[in-house]
Scaffold this motif. Structure first.
Motif, PDB file in Angstrom:
ATOM      1  N   LEU A 249       0.792  -1.229   0.000  1.00 12.28           N
ATOM      2  CA  LEU A 249       0.000   0.000   0.000  1.00 12.28           C
ATOM      3  C   LEU A 249       0.827   1.282   0.000  1.00 12.28           C
ATOM      4  O   LEU A 249       0.263   2.372  -0.071  1.00 12.28           O
ATOM      5  N   GLY A 250       2.131   1.158   0.113  1.00  5.64           N
ATOM      6  CA  GLY A 250       2.960   2.351   0.193  1.00  5.64           C
ATOM      7  C   GLY A 250       2.967   2.924   1.604  1.00  5.64           C
ATOM      8  O   GLY A 250       2.821   2.196   2.585  1.00  5.64           O
ATOM      9  N   LEU A 251       3.107   4.227   1.732  1.00  3.79           N
ATOM     10  CA  LEU A 251       3.209   4.868   3.041  1.00  3.79           C
ATOM     11  C   LEU A 251       1.849   4.906   3.732  1.00  3.79           C
ATOM     12  O   LEU A 251       0.871   5.424   3.189  1.00  3.79           O
ATOM     13  N   VAL A 252       1.811   4.334   4.950  1.00  3.11           N
ATOM     14  CA  VAL A 252       0.593   4.335   5.767  1.00  3.11           C
ATOM     15  C   VAL A 252       0.944   4.802   7.178  1.00  3.11           C
ATOM     16  O   VAL A 252       2.099   4.791   7.592  1.00  3.11           O
ATOM     17  N   ASP A 253      -0.078   5.206   7.915  1.00  9.70           N
ATOM     18  CA  ASP A 253       0.098   5.690   9.276  1.00  9.70           C
ATOM     19  C   ASP A 253       0.384   4.543  10.249  1.00  9.70           C
ATOM     20  O   ASP A 253       0.049   3.385   9.984  1.00  9.70           O
ATOM     21  N   THR A 254       0.981   4.900  11.378  1.00 13.31           N
ATOM     22  CA  THR A 254       1.077   3.980  12.510  1.00 13.31           C
ATOM     23  C   THR A 254       0.418   4.642  13.712  1.00 13.31           C
ATOM     24  O   THR A 254       0.287   5.867  13.773  1.00 13.31           O
ATOM     25  N   TYR A 255      -0.006   3.817  14.646  1.00 17.69           N
ATOM     26  CA  TYR A 255      -0.607   4.293  15.883  1.00 17.69           C
ATOM     27  C   TYR A 255       0.313   4.003  17.056  1.00 17.69           C
ATOM     28  O   TYR A 255       0.947   2.946  17.113  1.00 17.69           O
ATOM     29  N   VAL A 256       0.338   4.911  18.003  1.00 16.64           N
ATOM     30  CA  VAL A 256       0.911   4.663  19.313  1.00 16.64           C
ATOM     31  C   VAL A 256      -0.276   4.228  20.171  1.00 16.64           C
ATOM     32  O   VAL A 256      -1.285   4.946  20.255  1.00 16.64           O
ATOM     33  N   MET A 257      -0.161   3.065  20.792  1.00 11.67           N
ATOM     34  CA  MET A 257      -1.246   2.540  21.631  1.00 11.67           C
ATOM     35  C   MET A 257      -0.695   2.304  23.035  1.00 11.67           C
ATOM     36  O   MET A 257       0.462   1.907  23.195  1.00 11.67           O
ATOM     37  N   TYR A 258      -1.547   2.541  24.039  1.00 11.55           N
ATOM     38  CA  TYR A 258      -1.073   2.615  25.421  1.00 11.55           C
ATOM     39  C   TYR A 258      -2.105   2.047  26.379  1.00 11.55           C
ATOM     40  O   TYR A 258      -3.313   2.202  26.171  1.00 11.55           O
ATOM     41  N   GLN A 259      -1.594   1.420  27.432  1.00 15.87           N
ATOM     42  CA  GLN A 259      -2.464   0.974  28.520  1.00 15.87           C
ATOM     43  C   GLN A 259      -1.728   1.164  29.848  1.00 15.87           C
ATOM     44  O   GLN A 259      -0.610   0.676  30.022  1.00 15.87           O
ATOM     45  N   TRP A 260      -2.371   1.867  30.770  1.00 18.88           N
ATOM     46  CA  TRP A 260      -1.851   2.027  32.124  1.00 18.88           C
ATOM     47  C   TRP A 260      -2.151   0.739  32.880  1.00 18.88           C
ATOM     48  O   TRP A 260      -3.262   0.220  32.833  1.00 18.88           O
ATOM     49  N   LEU A 261      -1.155   0.191  33.541  1.00 23.81           N
ATOM     50  CA  LEU A 261      -1.306  -1.082  34.242  1.00 23.81           C
ATOM     51  C   LEU A 261      -1.542  -0.919  35.731  1.00 23.81           C
ATOM     52  O   LEU A 261      -1.855  -1.895  36.411  1.00 23.81           O
ATOM     53  N   GLY A 262      -1.335   0.265  36.249  1.00 24.13           N
ATOM     54  CA  GLY A 262      -1.541   0.505  37.667  1.00 24.13           C
ATOM     55  C   GLY A 262      -0.272   0.908  38.357  1.00 24.13           C
ATOM     56  O   GLY A 262       0.814   0.863  37.800  1.00 24.13           O
TER      57      GLY A 262
END
Length: 163
Positions: free
Chosen positions: A149-162
């Motif tokens: 697909l060529g250049l595509v976005d990436t996501y930063v994904m996060y979860q607080w564990l405590g």
């Protein structure tokens, strides 16, 4: 039944049988599709990582690692990478790896888990991570050179564990 354990030197062939077809497609991981076996295994099993394998019927079907996302003052946030053998997809293995890794990250003393570059077109992974409690906290435009697909976005994904 899925058993998850720390990877050993005896797992190298099984790990490569998972890693090689995953990176070869060039659509989900930043690793170059032609990364040599020894270089890839050295990366996946680096001393700074806790690397695990998942087995069913004594066959390795998946793997993941946990490590500090950043050194020093950022070391309380973990980073992880997950791979499931292509023949084993759709069986809930990635979900089990993720849920196990969240508990393992807590056990290892991490307070959060962050994915730095989830490829936006990898909708199965994005949906799974969201179902496992991760939030999209950022988008990096055109950060991934998708092989089809060529250049595509990436996501930063996060979860607080405590605390």
């Amino acid at each position: 039944m899925l058993t998850i354990r720390l990877a050993t030197a005896q797992d190298h062939d099984a790990l490569w049988s998972i890693i090689q077809p995953v990176i070869q497609t060039g659509d989900t991981y930043m690793y170059a599709p032609d990364t040599p076996r020894e270089a890839m295994l050295a990366t996946w099993l680096a001393d700074t990582k806790h690397t695990y394998v998942a087995e069913t019927d004594e066959q390795v079907v998946g793997t993941f690692f946990l490590c500090a996302n950043q050194p020093g003052l950022g070391a309380h946030v973990a980073n992880a990478g997950y791979m499931v053998h292509p023949d084993q997809r759709g069986k809930g293995i990635a979900r089990q790896l993720c849920l196990f890794s969240l508990d393992e990250a807590r056990r290892l003393g991490f307070q959060a888990l962050q994915f730095n570059a989830v490829v936006s077109t990898n909708t199965v992974a994005v949906r799974l991570w969201e179902q496992c409690g991760f939030s999209r906290v950022g988008t990096v435009p055109k950060a991934f050179r998708h092989q089809a697909l060529g250049l595509v976005d990436t996501y930063v994904m996060y979860q607080w564990l405590g605390a």
